[in-house]
Scaffold this motif. Structure first.
Motif, PDB file in Angstrom:
ATOM      1  N   GLN A  73      30.687  38.951  50.058  1.00 21.44           N
ATOM      2  CA  GLN A  73      29.301  39.403  50.239  1.00 21.44           C
ATOM      3  C   GLN A  73      28.556  39.398  48.910  1.00 21.44           C
ATOM      4  OE1 GLN A  73      30.159  43.220  52.023  1.00 21.44           O
ATOM      5  NE2 GLN A  73      29.664  42.489  54.088  1.00 21.44           N
ATOM      6  N   LEU A  74      29.248  39.770  47.832  1.00 24.28           N
ATOM      7  CA  LEU A  74      28.614  39.806  46.517  1.00 24.28           C
ATOM      8  C   LEU A  74      28.226  38.398  46.060  1.00 24.28           C
ATOM      9  CD1 LEU A  74      27.745  41.385  44.014  1.00 24.28           C
ATOM     10  CD2 LEU A  74      30.096  41.194  43.163  1.00 24.28           C
ATOM     11  N   ILE A  75      29.122  37.423  46.246  1.00 25.42           N
ATOM     12  CA  ILE A  75      28.819  36.032  45.871  1.00 25.42           C
ATOM     13  C   ILE A  75      27.628  35.513  46.672  1.00 25.42           C
ATOM     14  CG2 ILE A  75      29.696  33.673  45.886  1.00 25.42           C
ATOM     15  CD1 ILE A  75      32.471  34.803  45.310  1.00 25.42           C
ATOM     16  N   LYS A  76      27.606  35.835  47.957  1.00 30.73           N
ATOM     17  CA  LYS A  76      26.494  35.405  48.807  1.00 30.73           C
ATOM     18  C   LYS A  76      25.177  36.024  48.338  1.00 30.73           C
ATOM     19  CE  LYS A  76      24.968  35.329  53.634  1.00 30.73           C
ATOM     20  NZ  LYS A  76      25.305  35.726  55.035  1.00 30.73           N
ATOM     21  N   ALA A  77      25.200  37.326  47.975  1.00 30.28           N
ATOM     22  CA  ALA A  77      23.998  37.994  47.498  1.00 30.28           C
ATOM     23  C   ALA A  77      23.529  37.404  46.173  1.00 30.28           C
ATOM     24  CB  ALA A  77      24.258  39.491  47.344  1.00 30.28           C
ATOM     25  N   ARG A  78      24.464  37.071  45.297  1.00 23.63           N
ATOM     26  CA  ARG A  78      24.092  36.479  44.010  1.00 23.63           C
ATOM     27  C   ARG A  78      23.506  35.078  44.188  1.00 23.63           C
ATOM     28  NH1 ARG A  78      29.233  38.365  40.162  1.00 23.63           N
ATOM     29  NH2 ARG A  78      28.463  40.513  39.776  1.00 23.63           N
ATOM     30  N   ARG A  79      24.048  34.320  45.105  1.00 21.13           N
ATOM     31  CA  ARG A  79      23.513  32.978  45.344  1.00 21.13           C
ATOM     32  C   ARG A  79      22.093  33.048  45.912  1.00 21.13           C
ATOM     33  NH1 ARG A  79      26.883  28.666  45.015  1.00 21.13           N
ATOM     34  NH2 ARG A  79      25.382  27.459  46.240  1.00 21.13           N
TER      35      ARG A  79
ATOM     36  N   SER B   6      29.888  40.441  34.848  1.00 20.04           N
ATOM     37  CA  SER B   6      28.875  40.146  35.859  1.00 20.04           C
ATOM     38  C   SER B   6      27.839  39.154  35.337  1.00 20.04           C
ATOM     39  CB  SER B   6      28.188  41.440  36.316  1.00 20.04           C
ATOM     40  OG  SER B   6      27.529  42.076  35.229  1.00 20.04           O
ATOM     41  N   GLU B   7      27.464  39.260  34.081  1.00 19.04           N
ATOM     42  CA  GLU B   7      26.498  38.318  33.523  1.00 19.04           C
ATOM     43  C   GLU B   7      27.096  36.919  33.393  1.00 19.04           C
ATOM     44  OE1 GLU B   7      23.018  38.622  32.527  1.00 19.04           O
ATOM     45  OE2 GLU B   7      23.546  40.031  34.125  1.00 19.04           O
ATOM     46  N   THR B   8      28.364  36.843  33.058  1.00 20.41           N
ATOM     47  CA  THR B   8      29.026  35.533  32.998  1.00 20.41           C
ATOM     48  C   THR B   8      29.044  34.878  34.378  1.00 20.41           C
ATOM     49  OG1 THR B   8      30.430  36.263  31.156  1.00 20.41           O
ATOM     50  CG2 THR B   8      31.162  34.341  32.413  1.00 20.41           C
ATOM     51  N   ALA B   9      29.347  35.674  35.411  1.00 17.63           N
ATOM     52  CA  ALA B   9      29.364  35.137  36.777  1.00 17.63           C
ATOM     53  C   ALA B   9      27.972  34.706  37.213  1.00 17.63           C
ATOM     54  CB  ALA B   9      29.926  36.192  37.733  1.00 17.63           C
ATOM     55  N   ARG B  10      26.952  35.455  36.847  1.00 19.61           N
ATOM     56  CA  ARG B  10      25.576  35.091  37.212  1.00 19.61           C
ATOM     57  C   ARG B  10      25.144  33.809  36.495  1.00 19.61           C
ATOM     58  NH1 ARG B  10      24.624  41.013  36.729  1.00 19.61           N
ATOM     59  NH2 ARG B  10      24.426  41.822  38.870  1.00 19.61           N
ATOM     60  N   ASP B  11      25.526  33.671  35.249  1.00 22.78           N
ATOM     61  CA  ASP B  11      25.179  32.436  34.517  1.00 22.78           C
ATOM     62  C   ASP B  11      25.762  31.206  35.212  1.00 22.78           C
ATOM     63  OD1 ASP B  11      23.681  33.623  32.521  1.00 22.78           O
ATOM     64  OD2 ASP B  11      25.399  33.939  31.200  1.00 22.78           O
ATOM     65  N   ALA B  12      27.016  31.314  35.636  1.00 22.62           N
ATOM     66  CA  ALA B  12      27.672  30.175  36.291  1.00 22.62           C
ATOM     67  C   ALA B  12      26.993  29.848  37.619  1.00 22.62           C
ATOM     68  CB  ALA B  12      29.144  30.492  36.506  1.00 22.62           C
ATOM     69  N   LEU B  13      26.661  30.864  38.419  1.00 26.43           N
ATOM     70  CA  LEU B  13      26.017  30.634  39.701  1.00 26.43           C
ATOM     71  C   LEU B  13      24.610  30.053  39.539  1.00 26.43           C
ATOM     72  CD1 LEU B  13      27.053  33.700  41.890  1.00 26.43           C
ATOM     73  CD2 LEU B  13      27.538  31.298  42.333  1.00 26.43           C
ATOM     74  N   LEU B  14      23.869  30.549  38.542  1.00 31.59           N
ATOM     75  CA  LEU B  14      22.518  30.035  38.319  1.00 31.59           C
ATOM     76  C   LEU B  14      22.542  28.569  37.901  1.00 31.59           C
ATOM     77  CD1 LEU B  14      20.650  32.995  36.583  1.00 31.59           C
ATOM     78  CD2 LEU B  14      20.161  31.986  38.798  1.00 31.59           C
ATOM     79  N   GLN B  15      23.488  28.223  37.051  1.00 35.13           N
ATOM     80  CA  GLN B  15      23.600  26.823  36.641  1.00 35.13           C
ATOM     81  C   GLN B  15      23.928  25.938  37.845  1.00 35.13           C
ATOM     82  OE1 GLN B  15      26.399  26.157  33.490  1.00 35.13           O
ATOM     83  NE2 GLN B  15      26.093  23.931  33.468  1.00 35.13           N
ATOM     84  N   GLU B  16      24.792  26.429  38.706  1.00 30.40           N
ATOM     85  CA  GLU B  16      25.141  25.685  39.915  1.00 30.40           C
ATOM     86  C   GLU B  16      23.935  25.525  40.842  1.00 30.40           C
ATOM     87  OE1 GLU B  16      28.017  26.307  43.831  1.00 30.40           O
ATOM     88  OE2 GLU B  16      28.517  27.310  41.939  1.00 30.40           O
ATOM     89  N   LEU B  17      23.139  26.602  40.975  1.00 29.08           N
ATOM     90  CA  LEU B  17      21.963  26.546  41.845  1.00 29.08           C
ATOM     91  C   LEU B  17      20.911  25.580  41.304  1.00 29.08           C
ATOM     92  CD1 LEU B  17      21.491  30.329  42.785  1.00 29.08           C
ATOM     93  CD2 LEU B  17      22.137  28.465  44.322  1.00 29.08           C
ATOM     94  N   ARG B  18      20.707  25.592  40.002  1.00 34.13           N
ATOM     95  CA  ARG B  18      19.693  24.725  39.411  1.00 34.13           C
ATOM     96  C   ARG B  18      20.084  23.248  39.515  1.00 34.13           C
ATOM     97  NH1 ARG B  18      15.595  26.962  36.641  1.00 34.13           N
ATOM     98  NH2 ARG B  18      15.679  29.189  36.108  1.00 34.13           N
TER      99      ARG B  18
END
Length: 578
Positions: A361-367, A424-436
């Motif tokens: 659920q957390l990964i889905k919310a971050r995406r 948490s910031e490291t995980a967000r950086d990785a997800l944002l790069q993937e989204l972009r």
């Protein structure tokens, strides 16, 4: 033999009529009795008192009193010249204290009425009165009756002002007004409750007047300029606040209405009014205690509740939203105020249970860029960490608690906070790069920018919680590398927020205050203007309590004292939990 009362002793010894050794910060008697030791500290400005204590000073022609300061009546003072010109307009520069002759009901107000010097020994302005209690002077009505709008029109205009302007102070980021619960849920409740409606209108009236005076080009206006305003809302706000406060007291005495959502909302709004404007010291705490009694009573009657544990729910139902608002105020009020009254509170401290998301659920919310609440500017983990910091602060004031246990808990919690923020910031950086890099994603650039803003506020809240642990519970000195490192990081984040075009964040008020006051070390002096600028911007937006925060902050720098010690020693019970 009777013990002679010592007038210059601490308050506890004077009250008990016993001799005080006047040691600071705690005298021997208070140390032995394990009670809070307070002294009636007086703040005196330079020079010596006039010898003639019966001397009267009449206001000269073409002058007027503006909130206790004598200024030229028709002379306009531009903001850039305020330091030079305001000083020149001060009539008296010695440590005089004045009391005002209030006109009787049958006497007309006169702007040139006499000002009489008090001759008592304790007549100097204390820090407490200077910051917390406005001088008692009869309110002057500057608006001619012919210019006043009809009462109904004024109420409608102010209600809309709250929805459009004031409500925005309570949230970090929202896509539109319809997604802001303070601009939707609270006004909708007010339409069903006249008491709530009056509170919102009074709040907006005070805000509108503060905003007008703060954003105007002039520091002081002549009587003519004041009369050019289209409506004077001061009198309306005052009357509505008095009326609605009385109605809330009656609701609190009614078993049926005491536990209603509208009663809880009214108390939280009253608390927000006191914090926003800082008009009355300690009233915010009384409102919070009353709200806590309501919540405790609801938990007691709830068969599913486990003791005094309150569940943090994310639903948008009114009672869930009010519960979240109460939890936020309950936590941040402890972190942003002095703790000298905590031991006097008889109500148990509410524990909060956070329903965390699963890993999927957390990964889905971050995406979806929805893992950080747009209202508070925090994710659930950071808010839960702040709640644990507040619980430790409250626990540390218990006389029977083991200090080593508190410090061990603080060290472990500090480690948890720092570790979580990094991971948490490291995980967000990785997800944002993937989204972009994903061409199929439909997230707009505006949403990316808003999410970056929320990441900044989330980090600032988390780092401030760590700062509170290291300073107030671990007693690290202000020049400690672990303190300076946190301050450098929060300053960098705050600067990036400002440079991105974001206005001063009212929701970061407590963080700006706590971090700014700790810039005591000379190595951190270069960061001070950044925090002063943020408070100035908040003041210009109508939040007058930002001026009080600025005064306390500058006092911390000049005296090299921690802010919570400064407030406690001067009996100042301010709170910055917007």
């Amino acid at each position: 033999m009777m013990v002679k009362k010592i007038n210059d002793g601490c308050r506890g010894c004077v009250k008990e009529n016993i001799s005080c050794d006047r040691k600071r910060p705690n005298c021997r008697n208070c140390t032995r009795r394990k009670v809070s030791c307070k002294y009636p500290i007086q703040l005196k400005w330079g020079g010596r008192p006039y010898k003639d204590k019966s001397k009267c000073v009449n206001l000269p022609a073409d002058t007027m009193l503006v909130e206790g300061v004598l200024v030229a009546k028709e002379r306009l003072i531009h903001r850039e010249d305020k330091k030079k010109k305001v000083k020149d307009l001060l009539l008296v520069k010695e440590p005089l204290n004045f009391k005002y002759k209030e006109a009787r009901e049958d006497e007309p107000q006169n702007a040139s009425q006499a000002v009489v010097q008090k001759s008592t020994v304790d007549s100097y302005l204390t820090v407490e009165r200077f910051l917390g209690s406005p001088m008692r002077i009869r309110t002057l009505t500057f608006m001619p009756s012919t210019l006043n709008k009809p009462f109904r029109d004024a109420r409608s205009e102010l209600f809309q002002f709250f929805v459009d302007k004031t409500s925005s102070f309570f949230v970090v980021a929202h896509s539109d007004q319809n997604s802001n619960p303070f601009g939707t849920i609270i006004p909708q409740m007010a339409r069903q409750c006249p008491t709530l409606m009056n509170l919102l209108i009074a709040f907006a009236g005070k805000h509108r007047n503060k905003l007008y005076s703060a954003t105007n080009n002039m520091i002081y206006l002549s009587l003519y300029e004041l009369c050019t305003q289209d409506t004077n809302y001061d009198d309306l706000s005052r009357k509505l606040l008095e009326k609605s406060t009385g109605e809330l007291m009656h609701k609190m005495m009614s078993p049926q209405e005491r536990s209603s959502d509208s009663t809880l909302a009214g108390l939280l709004i009253l608390m927000a009014v006191e914090i926003f404007f800082g008009d009355h010291r300690s009233k915010w705490r009384r409102h919070l205690q009353a709200a806590r009694r309501i919540v405790l009573e609801k938990l007691k009657n709830d068969s599913e509740a486990a003791g005094y544990r309150l569940i943090y729910r994310v639903e948008n139902k009114p009672h869930c939203f009010l519960s979240r608002w109460f939890i936020y105020l309950n936590v941040v009020s402890i972190l942003s105020s002095a703790d000298f009254e905590l031991q006097l509170e008889t109500l148990p401290l509410l524990e909060v249970e956070f329903l965390f998301l699963t890993e999927q659920q957390l990964i889905k919310a971050r995406r979806a860029l929805e893992d950080i609440e747009a209202t508070s500017g925090m994710d659930l983990m950071v808010l839960a960490f702040l709640a644990r910091v507040a619980h430790l602060l409250h626990k540390a004031n218990n006389e029977d608690i083991d200090t080593a246990e508190i410090m061990r808990g603080a060290i472990e919690l500090d480690f948890e906070i720092v570790t979580y923020l990094e991971e948490s910031e490291t995980a967000r950086d990785a997800l944002l790069q993937e989204l972009r890099e994903d061409p199929s994603q439909s997230i707009t650039e505006e949403r990316f920018r808003t999410y970056e803003k929320l990441r900044h506020t989330n980090l600032i809240f988390g780092l401030t919680g760590s700062l509170v642990l290291r300073g107030r519970l671990l007693f690290m000195p202000h020049d400690s590398k672990m303190i300076c490192n946190l301050l450098s990081r929060t300053t960098k984040l705050l600067t990036e927020l400002t440079n991105s075009g974001a206005p001063a964040e009212s929701c970061l008020f407590f963080c700006i205050f706590c971090c700014g006051c700790e810039l005591i070390s000379p190595t951190m002096a270069a960061a001070r203007p950044i925090y002063l600028e943020q408070l100035t911007l908040l003041q210009q937006r109508g939040m007058s309590s930002a001026l009080q925060a600025k005064i306390i902050m500058e006092e911390c720098w000049s005296t090299e004292r921690h802010w919570w010690k400064l407030l406690r020693e001067n009996n100042l019970d301010f709170c910055f939990a917007i």
